[in-house]
Design a protein around this motif. Sequence first.
Motif, PDB file in Angstrom:
ATOM      1  N   GLY A  49       0.794  -1.219   0.000  1.00 52.38           N
ATOM      2  CA  GLY A  49       0.000   0.000   0.000  1.00 52.38           C
ATOM      3  C   GLY A  49       0.824   1.265   0.000  1.00 52.38           C
ATOM      4  N   TYR A  50       2.149   1.110  -0.034  1.00 52.08           N
ATOM      5  CA  TYR A  50       3.033   2.285  -0.066  1.00 52.08           C
ATOM      6  C   TYR A  50       4.104   2.115  -1.144  1.00 52.08           C
ATOM      7  CZ  TYR A  50       6.783   5.486   1.275  1.00 52.08           C
ATOM      8  OH  TYR A  50       7.784   6.425   1.249  1.00 52.08           O
ATOM      9  N   ARG A  51       5.064   1.237  -0.885  1.00 50.14           N
ATOM     10  CA  ARG A  51       6.163   1.119  -1.842  1.00 50.14           C
ATOM     11  C   ARG A  51       5.725   0.510  -3.166  1.00 50.14           C
ATOM     12  NH1 ARG A  51       9.121   4.382  -2.132  1.00 50.14           N
ATOM     13  NH2 ARG A  51      10.326   4.133  -0.209  1.00 50.14           N
ATOM     14  N   LEU A  87       6.525   2.605  -6.604  1.00 47.27           N
ATOM     15  CA  LEU A  87       7.382   2.058  -7.657  1.00 47.27           C
ATOM     16  C   LEU A  87       6.753   2.213  -9.041  1.00 47.27           C
ATOM     17  CD1 LEU A  87       8.848  -1.171  -5.994  1.00 47.27           C
ATOM     18  CD2 LEU A  87      10.064   0.931  -6.601  1.00 47.27           C
ATOM     19  N   GLU A  88       5.438   2.281  -9.090  1.00 48.43           N
ATOM     20  CA  GLU A  88       4.783   2.547 -10.374  1.00 48.43           C
ATOM     21  C   GLU A  88       5.136   3.949 -10.868  1.00 48.43           C
ATOM     22  OE1 GLU A  88       3.120   0.284 -12.201  1.00 48.43           O
ATOM     23  OE2 GLU A  88       3.822  -1.065 -10.620  1.00 48.43           O
ATOM     24  N   THR A  89       5.279   4.894  -9.929  1.00 46.83           N
ATOM     25  CA  THR A  89       5.705   6.246 -10.278  1.00 46.83           C
ATOM     26  C   THR A  89       7.141   6.239 -10.784  1.00 46.83           C
ATOM     27  OG1 THR A  89       4.249   7.153  -8.571  1.00 46.83           O
ATOM     28  CG2 THR A  89       5.953   8.604  -9.430  1.00 46.83           C
ATOM     29  N   VAL A  90       8.004   5.452 -10.141  1.00 46.65           N
ATOM     30  CA  VAL A  90       9.402   5.347 -10.579  1.00 46.65           C
ATOM     31  C   VAL A  90       9.466   4.807 -12.006  1.00 46.65           C
ATOM     32  CG1 VAL A  90      11.627   4.247 -10.163  1.00 46.65           C
ATOM     33  CG2 VAL A  90      10.263   5.040  -8.228  1.00 46.65           C
ATOM     34  N   LYS A  91       8.631   3.825 -12.301  1.00 43.89           N
ATOM     35  CA  LYS A  91       8.605   3.262 -13.655  1.00 43.89           C
ATOM     36  C   LYS A  91       8.147   4.304 -14.670  1.00 43.89           C
ATOM     37  CE  LYS A  91       7.730  -1.404 -11.888  1.00 43.89           C
ATOM     38  NZ  LYS A  91       6.715  -2.480 -11.704  1.00 43.89           N
ATOM     39  N   GLN A  92       7.232   5.176 -14.238  1.00 40.54           N
ATOM     40  CA  GLN A  92       6.795   6.267 -15.107  1.00 40.54           C
ATOM     41  C   GLN A  92       7.942   7.250 -15.337  1.00 40.54           C
ATOM     42  OE1 GLN A  92       3.571   6.651 -16.565  1.00 40.54           O
ATOM     43  NE2 GLN A  92       4.760   8.126 -17.766  1.00 40.54           N
TER      44      GLN A  92
END
Length: 341
Positions: free
Chosen positions: A94-96, A100-105
């Motif tokens: 519910g956090y990391r 990580l989806e943002t990091v992939k973006q």
Amino acid sequence: MPISCRTGCGRNAFLKRPKTGNALCKECFFLAFETEIHNTIEQNKLFERGNLVAIAASGGKDSTVLAYVLKVLNERYDYGLKLVLLSIDEGITGYRDDSLETVKQNRDDYGMELKILSYEELYGWTMDKIVDKIGRSNNCTFCGVFRRQALDRGARLMRVDCVATGHNADDIAETVLMNILRGDTARLRRCCNIKTGGKDADSIPRVKPLKYAYEKEIVMYAHFKKLIYFSTECVFAPNAYRGHARAFLKDLEKIRPSVIMDIIHSGEQLSFKDTVKVPSRGTCNRCGFVSSQQPCKACVLLEGLNRGLPKLGIGKKSKANRMIAAQNSLRQSASLVKDDF
């Protein structure tokens, strides 16, 4: 009545910089913010041409702005760097997993290679499992220690020349306060350094290009640039000691806006008696990574988890030794009873 931009560019001011109080238009704010980071990089010689630089990416505002600005400055000033992203998955549901989806973006938007390492693959534990064992009172100790070493492990796997972290001025001021309150002179000496490590072949240096950037300005920059970042606080963080230091610092900032830079400059100029003992940094004889004790803190904490003694690495080393001795004594007693039967 509109206020003109302080730089005299002819445009109307759009915002007031928290750091300087100057009224600027968006374009001049962007340039001022980026130029200050460029000057920090140049004056402190953080990079060398041809360096492979790993950006410690969490998906939050700091690492997202750092990745974006380094890309802009690398192209504008021809640093000659190759930039990659390095992320650590602590295993916090519910956090990391969401961040990580943002990091992939970010990876897709900025065209950078991404490496993700997880606590589970490195240590056999996730933070969710650790918190189930120890509760929420000391979980940040585990996470912080494992994360620092995980970045070293990732950097070595990627064969980078250095790691750039998103520590901003607020973070460093908070750390100075925390170390003063704890009387931790060893960390107080190191926490203001803009570059750490790298003094031997096994140590990969870390740099802080955002050291003098205010958190408020990082948020403003990300907002007006429409950068995509993850803003949810860690579910295990509300009780962290740092949170109390942060709240105290914010209260001080309301009274004296320059307090953040004042604290950083104070930390930089502090001197200690020659009699004050400073731990020497070497390498852990178990895992081979940087440590100022034997074995390193990460190995001690991991041993405690695997032994069923989750508080083994919490507190003084003498306490840990007593816990191990007590457990070994119980095992020997159990073995003798078994042999008698």
